[in-house]
Design a protein around this motif. Structure first.
Motif, short mmCIF file in Angstrom:
data_model
loop_
_atom_site.label_atom_id
_atom_site.label_comp_id
_atom_site.label_asym_id
_atom_site.label_seq_id
_atom_site.Cartn_x
_atom_site.Cartn_y
_atom_site.Cartn_z
N TYR A 60 0.81 -1.22 0.00
CA TYR A 60 0.00 0.00 0.00
C TYR A 60 0.84 1.27 0.00
O TYR A 60 0.30 2.37 0.03
CB TYR A 60 -0.92 0.01 1.22
CG TYR A 60 -1.96 -1.10 1.21
CD1 TYR A 60 -3.20 -0.91 0.60
CD2 TYR A 60 -1.70 -2.34 1.79
CE1 TYR A 60 -4.16 -1.92 0.58
CE2 TYR A 60 -2.65 -3.36 1.77
CZ TYR A 60 -3.87 -3.14 1.16
OH TYR A 60 -4.81 -4.14 1.14
N PHE A 61 2.18 1.12 -0.04
CA PHE A 61 3.06 2.28 0.01
C PHE A 61 3.64 2.56 -1.37
O PHE A 61 3.58 1.74 -2.28
CB PHE A 61 4.18 2.04 1.02
CG PHE A 61 3.70 1.68 2.40
CD1 PHE A 61 2.62 2.33 2.97
CD2 PHE A 61 4.32 0.67 3.12
CE1 PHE A 61 2.17 1.99 4.25
CE2 PHE A 61 3.88 0.32 4.39
CZ PHE A 61 2.80 0.97 4.96
N ASN A 62 4.23 3.74 -1.51
CA ASN A 62 4.92 4.08 -2.75
C ASN A 62 6.24 3.30 -2.85
O ASN A 62 7.01 3.26 -1.88
CB ASN A 62 5.21 5.58 -2.82
CG ASN A 62 3.95 6.40 -3.08
OD1 ASN A 62 2.92 5.87 -3.50
ND2 ASN A 62 4.03 7.69 -2.83
N TYR B 56 1.57 3.31 -5.14
CA TYR B 56 0.23 2.92 -4.69
C TYR B 56 -0.36 3.90 -3.69
O TYR B 56 -1.56 4.19 -3.73
CB TYR B 56 0.25 1.52 -4.07
CG TYR B 56 -1.15 0.97 -3.88
CD1 TYR B 56 -1.73 0.18 -4.86
CD2 TYR B 56 -1.91 1.28 -2.76
CE1 TYR B 56 -3.04 -0.30 -4.72
CE2 TYR B 56 -3.21 0.81 -2.61
CZ TYR B 56 -3.76 0.03 -3.59
OH TYR B 56 -5.05 -0.42 -3.45
N GLU B 57 0.46 4.42 -2.79
CA GLU B 57 -0.07 5.36 -1.80
C GLU B 57 -0.62 6.62 -2.47
O GLU B 57 -1.66 7.14 -2.06
CB GLU B 57 1.01 5.72 -0.79
CG GLU B 57 0.52 6.56 0.36
CD GLU B 57 1.56 6.70 1.45
OE1 GLU B 57 1.65 7.81 2.02
OE2 GLU B 57 2.27 5.72 1.74
N ASP B 58 0.07 7.10 -3.50
CA ASP B 58 -0.44 8.24 -4.26
C ASP B 58 -1.78 7.90 -4.90
O ASP B 58 -2.72 8.70 -4.88
CB ASP B 58 0.56 8.65 -5.34
CG ASP B 58 1.78 9.34 -4.77
OD1 ASP B 58 1.77 9.69 -3.57
OD2 ASP B 58 2.76 9.52 -5.52
N PHE C 202 -3.94 5.71 -3.84
CA PHE C 202 -4.97 5.56 -2.81
C PHE C 202 -5.54 6.91 -2.40
O PHE C 202 -6.77 7.09 -2.34
CB PHE C 202 -4.40 4.82 -1.59
CG PHE C 202 -5.41 4.52 -0.53
CD1 PHE C 202 -6.17 3.36 -0.58
CD2 PHE C 202 -5.62 5.40 0.53
CE1 PHE C 202 -7.12 3.08 0.41
CE2 PHE C 202 -6.57 5.14 1.51
CZ PHE C 202 -7.32 3.97 1.45
N ALA D 287 -0.43 -1.28 6.95
CA ALA D 287 -0.68 -0.12 6.11
C ALA D 287 -1.73 0.78 6.74
O ALA D 287 -1.61 2.01 6.71
CB ALA D 287 -1.13 -0.57 4.72
N TYR E 184 -0.99 4.58 7.54
CA TYR E 184 -1.85 5.61 6.96
C TYR E 184 -2.40 6.53 8.05
O TYR E 184 -2.39 7.75 7.93
CB TYR E 184 -3.01 4.98 6.20
CG TYR E 184 -2.69 4.51 4.79
CD1 TYR E 184 -1.41 4.57 4.26
CD2 TYR E 184 -3.70 4.00 3.97
CE1 TYR E 184 -1.14 4.14 2.97
CE2 TYR E 184 -3.45 3.57 2.68
CZ TYR E 184 -2.17 3.64 2.18
OH TYR E 184 -1.91 3.22 0.89
N SER F 67 9.85 -0.93 1.76
CA SER F 67 8.87 0.13 2.07
C SER F 67 8.30 -0.07 3.47
O SER F 67 8.04 0.91 4.19
CB SER F 67 7.75 0.15 1.02
OG SER F 67 6.86 -0.95 1.17
#
Length: 333
Positions: free
Chosen positions: A154-156, A162-164, A166, A198, A202, A242
């Protein structure tokens, strides 16, 4: 907002925890890292059957429904599927808006697993009907797949932001497309394993967006994961890096006083099995939070890294986020 929670307020009981405990049995064996890779195949027949089933199922307009929906991400340059649970009454009353829970899945799995393996629809229907959870929209995005073939996480990461996706694409799309209240007081995040870590990260880094975080068997720091032998530049290697970079306990330890105060505005719940191979990293996170005087609820229930445990955890998670929304509503009145 009072109408939204009127039924919930009248019926909410103080027996949430003990009822959920009764649904989980004690495991005789301890889980280790090999279990992490193996557990996703334990119900392969059920999962494979569901993958080929109809994407949406529902009956009457006043019943709940689950939908599987595809979207295209410009950030990822890829199509992503998500699962959305819409509570009973969503179709019938087109003026009503709902709180939202972003429910994240684990590594090597997909957005359908909460419905198929943890029976999310049945649990949510039961808790809402009994007044132990507020009517809510529950959303699970796709963030996993086969190790080193698909991206997990779920992270960049280099080549996969991916975080961007989301926060810049997914959340805005969901809260525009569906009748969601769309403020921090009525938004929560939760997840299991990779998704639990994640969800925690977050909520740590975006406390202005979430009022509650429920972490189940969470990957709070680096661990020995399936596919790591492929090397640090493999997809699993980049994902592992990550997770280490965003270690949840270190985040708390290094946080400024101002950041710690923001973390106190989030309601936290850590739920991990006493035979889970990730138990040590969950305890490290809990210790860091306690040392920083950040309140949280902690439960180490009998069990291990398994769908039986996560199914039972929903009976704690959904009432917990519902109580948070009620508390936030009362505080704002």
């Amino acid at each position: 907002m009072k109408n939204l929670f009127s039924t919930f307020v009248c019926c909410l009981m103080a027996i949430i925890s003990c009822q959920a405990e009764s649904r989980t049995g004690t495991s005789a064996a301890s889980a280790d890292a090999d279990d992490y890779a193996a557990l996703y195949g334990a119900e392969a027949t059920d999962h494979d059957t569901h993958q080929s089933s109809t994407a949406t199922y529902t009956t009457a307009a006043d019943t709940s429904r689950v939908e599987y929906v595809n979207l295209h991400s410009d950030i990822l340059n890829a199509d992503r599927e998500y699962t959305i649970y819409l509570p009973a009454g969503y179709q019938a009353d087109t003026t009503r808006h709902y709180p939202v829970l972003y429910l994240l899945h684990g590594m090597l799995d997909d957005n359908r697993c909460w419905v198929v393996r943890a029976k999310l629809k049945q649990v949510a229907d039961e808790l809402i009907a009994n007044g132990r959870a507020a009517p809510m929209v529950i959303v699970t995005p796709l963030a996993g797949g086969e190790a080193n073939k698909d991206w997990n996480g779920y992270f960049n990461m280099p080549g996969w932001a991916y975080e961007d996706f989301f926060f810049k694409e997914f959340v805005p799309l969901i809260e525009h497309r569906y009748r969601i209240i769309g403020d921090r007081a009525h938004r929560a995040v939760a997840g299991l394993s990779m998704g639990g870590g994640a969800a925690t990260s977050y909520a740590q880094r975006y406390p202005h967006l979430f009022s509650a975080c429920y972490a189940m068997s969470a990957l709070m720091d680096k661990a020995r994961l399936p596919g790591q032998q492929a090397g640090p530049q493999s997809k699993v290697g980049l994902f592992t890096a990550s997770v280490e970079r965003l270690c949840t306990s270190r985040f708390v330890e290094q946080a400024s006083d101002d950041v710690r105060q923001q973390l106190r505005n989030v309601r936290w719940y850590v739920d991990c099995g006493d035979h889970d191979f990730l138990l040590a990293t969950n305890k490290a996170f809990v210790n860091a939070m306690q040392q920083a005087n950040i309140p949280l609820t902690v439960k180490y229930r009998p069990g291990q890294h398994s769908w039986k445990y996560w199914h039972s955890g929903l009976y704690l998670c959904l009432p917990f986020v519902s109580e948070t929304w009620l508390h936030e509503q009362d505080a704002n009145e």
